[in-house]
Design a protein around this motif. Structure first.
Motif, PDB file in Angstrom:
ATOM      1  N   ALA A  69       0.815  -1.211   0.000  1.00 21.33           N
ATOM      2  CA  ALA A  69       0.000   0.000   0.000  1.00 21.33           C
ATOM      3  C   ALA A  69       0.854   1.270   0.000  1.00 21.33           C
ATOM      4  O   ALA A  69       0.425   2.304  -0.515  1.00 21.33           O
ATOM      5  CB  ALA A  69      -0.928   0.002   1.208  1.00 21.33           C
ATOM      6  N   ALA A  70       2.067   1.199   0.530  1.00 18.13           N
ATOM      7  CA  ALA A  70       2.925   2.382   0.651  1.00 18.13           C
ATOM      8  C   ALA A  70       3.890   2.562  -0.516  1.00 18.13           C
ATOM      9  O   ALA A  70       4.526   3.613  -0.620  1.00 18.13           O
ATOM     10  CB  ALA A  70       3.721   2.306   1.957  1.00 18.13           C
ATOM     11  N   LEU A  80       7.938   8.189   1.040  1.00 11.96           N
ATOM     12  CA  LEU A  80       7.519   8.845   2.272  1.00 11.96           C
ATOM     13  C   LEU A  80       6.018   9.125   2.273  1.00 11.96           C
ATOM     14  O   LEU A  80       5.318   8.801   3.234  1.00 11.96           O
ATOM     15  CB  LEU A  80       8.297  10.157   2.443  1.00 11.96           C
ATOM     16  N   GLU A  81       5.515   9.718   1.212  1.00 11.94           N
ATOM     17  CA  GLU A  81       4.089  10.052   1.150  1.00 11.94           C
ATOM     18  C   GLU A  81       3.224   8.802   1.247  1.00 11.94           C
ATOM     19  O   GLU A  81       2.170   8.825   1.876  1.00 11.94           O
ATOM     20  CB  GLU A  81       3.766  10.819  -0.133  1.00 11.94           C
ATOM     21  N   GLY A  82       3.667   7.726   0.626  1.00 12.86           N
ATOM     22  CA  GLY A  82       2.901   6.479   0.667  1.00 12.86           C
ATOM     23  C   GLY A  82       2.822   5.911   2.070  1.00 12.86           C
ATOM     24  O   GLY A  82       1.745   5.493   2.529  1.00 12.86           O
ATOM     25  N   LEU A  83       3.943   5.894   2.780  1.00 16.61           N
ATOM     26  CA  LEU A  83       3.943   5.361   4.142  1.00 16.61           C
ATOM     27  C   LEU A  83       3.124   6.254   5.064  1.00 16.61           C
ATOM     28  O   LEU A  83       2.345   5.752   5.885  1.00 16.61           O
ATOM     29  CB  LEU A  83       5.371   5.212   4.675  1.00 16.61           C
ATOM     30  N   HIS A  84       3.255   7.555   4.916  1.00 19.16           N
ATOM     31  CA  HIS A  84       2.468   8.461   5.766  1.00 19.16           C
ATOM     32  C   HIS A  84       0.974   8.276   5.499  1.00 19.16           C
ATOM     33  O   HIS A  84       0.166   8.267   6.436  1.00 19.16           O
ATOM     34  CB  HIS A  84       2.884   9.911   5.535  1.00 19.16           C
ATOM     35  N   LYS A  85       0.594   8.107   4.257  1.00 19.07           N
ATOM     36  CA  LYS A  85      -0.816   7.894   3.910  1.00 19.07           C
ATOM     37  C   LYS A  85      -1.347   6.613   4.559  1.00 19.07           C
ATOM     38  O   LYS A  85      -2.449   6.601   5.099  1.00 19.07           O
ATOM     39  CB  LYS A  85      -0.970   7.822   2.393  1.00 19.07           C
ATOM     40  N   GLU A 102       9.394  11.245   8.472  1.00 15.03           N
ATOM     41  CA  GLU A 102      10.460  12.017   7.820  1.00 15.03           C
ATOM     42  C   GLU A 102      11.831  11.658   8.386  1.00 15.03           C
ATOM     43  O   GLU A 102      12.811  11.575   7.645  1.00 15.03           O
ATOM     44  CB  GLU A 102      10.191  13.514   7.954  1.00 15.03           C
ATOM     45  N   THR A 103      11.897  11.438   9.690  1.00 14.82           N
ATOM     46  CA  THR A 103      13.162  11.030  10.320  1.00 14.82           C
ATOM     47  C   THR A 103      13.616   9.683   9.772  1.00 14.82           C
ATOM     48  O   THR A 103      14.790   9.505   9.425  1.00 14.82           O
ATOM     49  CB  THR A 103      13.009  10.957  11.853  1.00 14.82           C
ATOM     50  N   ILE A 104      12.692   8.736   9.679  1.00 17.33           N
ATOM     51  CA  ILE A 104      13.031   7.415   9.148  1.00 17.33           C
ATOM     52  C   ILE A 104      13.561   7.544   7.727  1.00 17.33           C
ATOM     53  O   ILE A 104      14.601   6.968   7.386  1.00 17.33           O
ATOM     54  CB  ILE A 104      11.803   6.483   9.195  1.00 17.33           C
ATOM     55  N   PHE A 105      12.880   8.295   6.898  1.00 11.98           N
ATOM     56  CA  PHE A 105      13.301   8.424   5.504  1.00 11.98           C
ATOM     57  C   PHE A 105      14.594   9.211   5.359  1.00 11.98           C
ATOM     58  O   PHE A 105      15.393   8.916   4.471  1.00 11.98           O
ATOM     59  CB  PHE A 105      12.183   9.032   4.655  1.00 11.98           C
ATOM     60  N   SER A 106      14.824  10.188   6.222  1.00 10.69           N
ATOM     61  CA  SER A 106      16.071  10.951   6.111  1.00 10.69           C
ATOM     62  C   SER A 106      17.279  10.121   6.539  1.00 10.69           C
ATOM     63  O   SER A 106      18.374  10.313   6.021  1.00 10.69           O
ATOM     64  CB  SER A 106      15.991  12.242   6.926  1.00 10.69           C
ATOM     65  N   GLU A 107      17.067   9.176   7.460  1.00  7.64           N
ATOM     66  CA  GLU A 107      18.194   8.392   7.958  1.00  7.64           C
ATOM     67  C   GLU A 107      18.372   7.055   7.245  1.00  7.64           C
ATOM     68  O   GLU A 107      19.481   6.550   7.148  1.00  7.64           O
ATOM     69  CB  GLU A 107      18.045   8.171   9.463  1.00  7.64           C
ATOM     70  N   ILE A 108      17.297   6.479   6.773  1.00 11.66           N
ATOM     71  CA  ILE A 108      17.371   5.166   6.135  1.00 11.66           C
ATOM     72  C   ILE A 108      17.182   5.267   4.629  1.00 11.66           C
ATOM     73  O   ILE A 108      17.731   4.483   3.873  1.00 11.66           O
ATOM     74  CB  ILE A 108      16.330   4.203   6.735  1.00 11.66           C
TER      75      ILE A 108
END
Length: 123
Positions: A69-70, A80-85, A102-108
């Motif tokens: 789904a993400a 990022l947008e998919g996971l947040h949705k 955003e933290t997860i995506f910026s670091e991983i």
């Protein structure tokens, strides 16, 4: 010799917890303390959702559905947008904020996405 009941009630959960800690420690390399906390929040929120809505399914199946789904439409990458949705849609945004994602995506993440296979291992 230990009873089967003791093994399933006491020992098995401890082994599972140790395995989870090992995976977390392996993935935590290179993450800040904020990154580790954000990943833990995501895991806990997804586990709570699984316990309420996927009781008859394996944890792996639920995780794969979350990732499906993400993902971006044609890629095998989670955006990022998919996971947040997904987080908003399943009703756990009060536990996992957009800032956490955003933290997860910026670091991983890599250029705004996380490969689906890596996300599957992370959650």
């Amino acid at each position: 010799m230990a009873s089967r009941s003791f093994l399933t009630r006491v020992v098995a959960p401890q082994i599972a917890k140790a395995n989870h800690a090992g995976v977390m420690q392996q993935q935590a390399r290179g993450l800040s303390s904020n990154g580790i906390m954000a990943v833990e929040k995501l895991r806990e929120a997804l586990e709570e959702y699984r316990m309420q809505h996927y009781t008859q399914e394996t944890p792996q199946r639920m995780k794969k559905e979350i990732i499906r789904a993400a993902k971006a439409e044609s890629d095998d990458r989670v955006v990022l947008e998919g996971l947040h949705k997904v987080i908003v849609n399943i009703g756990v945004s009060h536990k996992v904020s957009r800032e956490d994602v955003e933290t997860i995506f910026s670091e991983i993440g890599q250029d705004g996405y996380i490969p689906a296979e890596r996300m599957l291992k992370m959650i």
